[in-house]
Design an enzyme around this catalytic site. Structure first.
Site, PDB file in Angstrom:
ATOM      1  CE  LYS A  96      -3.195   2.736   2.624  1.00 16.76           C
ATOM      2  NZ  LYS A  96      -3.558   3.114   3.989  1.00 16.76           N
ATOM      3  CB  ALA A 185      -8.197   8.048   4.178  1.00 17.12           C
ATOM      4  N   GLY A 186     -10.865   8.446   5.974  1.00 18.03           N
ATOM      5  CA  GLY A 186     -11.880   9.448   6.265  1.00 18.03           C
ATOM      6  C   GLY A 186     -13.264   8.907   6.583  1.00 18.03           C
ATOM      7  CG  ASN A 207      -6.545   1.564  11.233  1.00 17.43           C
ATOM      8  OD1 ASN A 207      -5.365   1.440  10.979  1.00 17.43           O
ATOM      9  ND2 ASN A 207      -6.993   1.241  12.431  1.00 17.43           N
TER      10      ASN A 207
END
Lengths: 261, 64
Positions: A96, A185-186, A207
């Site tokens: 990643k 993300a976010g 995450n």
């Protein structure tokens, strides 16, 4: 079976988990199980003298595919170095790719990401690049041969949700000319994950929203259900929104007790 | 001096293996970068460190 592929690896789960921020390995392991995640990201860091390193981490991640990241890299050169170490540590060819120069917003550097991707691909890596919601960059990465593109929904760890929706819709429209699109993300809530899956994007990476929940295991399950719901809705073919209302009950034969309308 | 995980240390003349033994880490769980070459902890080259070498000893950690 509704599967998708990263390089030549076929996956059932469309929820990739990050392993950061969990309060202990036991909770992390249970959360991975509840999420039914097949792929979990890990970071590469310097060891301290006499520190046990990742003792317990590998055991907690047994049975899932480890996806090493290049978090901490600020330039392409740093990302290459971390990626090579990740390959040695995990034995995996995939990475990643994150190149992030700015610690406040943690936004990825498009120029360095493209440079790093090119070099990593030359070295035989399977590259999953984290990028802004930039379709031009995504197509350039696709042309190089990256296994996915991973546009952000909002800054890392923000939990803001799908703030980049209008631009992610362009990714959905251009799916045919892109590798699998993983929104990374976010995302803060399962409904955010459902939203991007409803758009027809391929997967999400989560995450903080899980690790920082009061009950990470329950939240992992909720995200799994959100992803599954969104994916099923996309496959089911959502209705087209209308400009005005449309009654669900017949308009004829309403028993008004008077003349017909 | 040799750069070990970002710090200058007087490790010239020592082998990579000796340096890792002093760190007291599990060799099966680390990777080593010597200048720009990456090696598994269990497959270290027999190499005596010299002035200016850059060594990074890393492991997997939790991360998103």
């Amino acid at each position: 079976m509704d599967t998708w592929k990263v390089g030549d690896i076929e996956l059932k789960s469309r929820l990739i988990l990050g392993s950061g921020k969990f309060r202990d390995f036991g909770v992390m392991r249970e959360a991975i199980k509840a999420a039914e995640a097949e792929v979990v990201t890990v970071a590469i860091r310097r060891v301290e003298a006499r520190m046990p390193g990742h003792v317990g981490l590998l055991e907690a991640l047994e049975g899932v595919c480890l996806l090493p990241n290049t978090a901490g890299a600020r330039t392409a050169e740093e990302a290459l170095r971390i990626a090579r170490l990740g390959r040695v540590l995990t034995g995996e060819r995939w990475v990643k790719l994150e190149v992030i120069p700015d610690p406040t917003y943690l936004l990825p550097d498009p120029v360095e990401t493209l440079r790093a991707a090119e070099r990593l691909l030359q070295e035989g890596f399977v590259v999953l690049p984290y990028i802004g919601p930039d379709l031009v960059l995504a197509k350039k990465l696709a042309a190089l041969g990256t296994a996915t593109v991973m546009p952000l929904a909002a800054p890392i760890g923000s939990g803001w949700g799908v703030r980049t929706r209008a631009l992610l819709e362009l990714f959905a429209r251009e799916k045919a000319s892109l590798p699998p699109v993983v929104v990374d993300a976010g995302l803060g809530l399962p409904s955010h994950a459902a939203e991007v899956m409803e758009m027809g994007l391929d997967a999400v990476l989560v995450n903080t929203a899980i690790a920082e929940a009061e009950d990470p295991v329950a939240m992992a399950e909720a995200f799994r259900l959100g992803v599954e719901a969104g994916r099923k809705a996309y496959l089911a073919g959502p209705m087209r929104p209308r400009e005005v209302a449309s009654p669900s009950s017949p308009t004829e034969g309403v028993p008004l007790g008077g003349p017909k309308r | 001096m040799v750069w070990l995980n970002g710090e200058a240390k007087p490790l010239e003349g020592k082998t990579l293996r000796e340096v890792l033994e002093e760190l007291d880490v599990d060799l099966s769980r680390v990777a080593v970068l010597l200048n720009e070459e990456a090696y598994p902890g269990r497959e270290l080259p027999h190499r005596v460190l010299k002035e200016g070498d850059v060594v990074e000893v890393v492991t997997l950690m939790q991360g998103g």
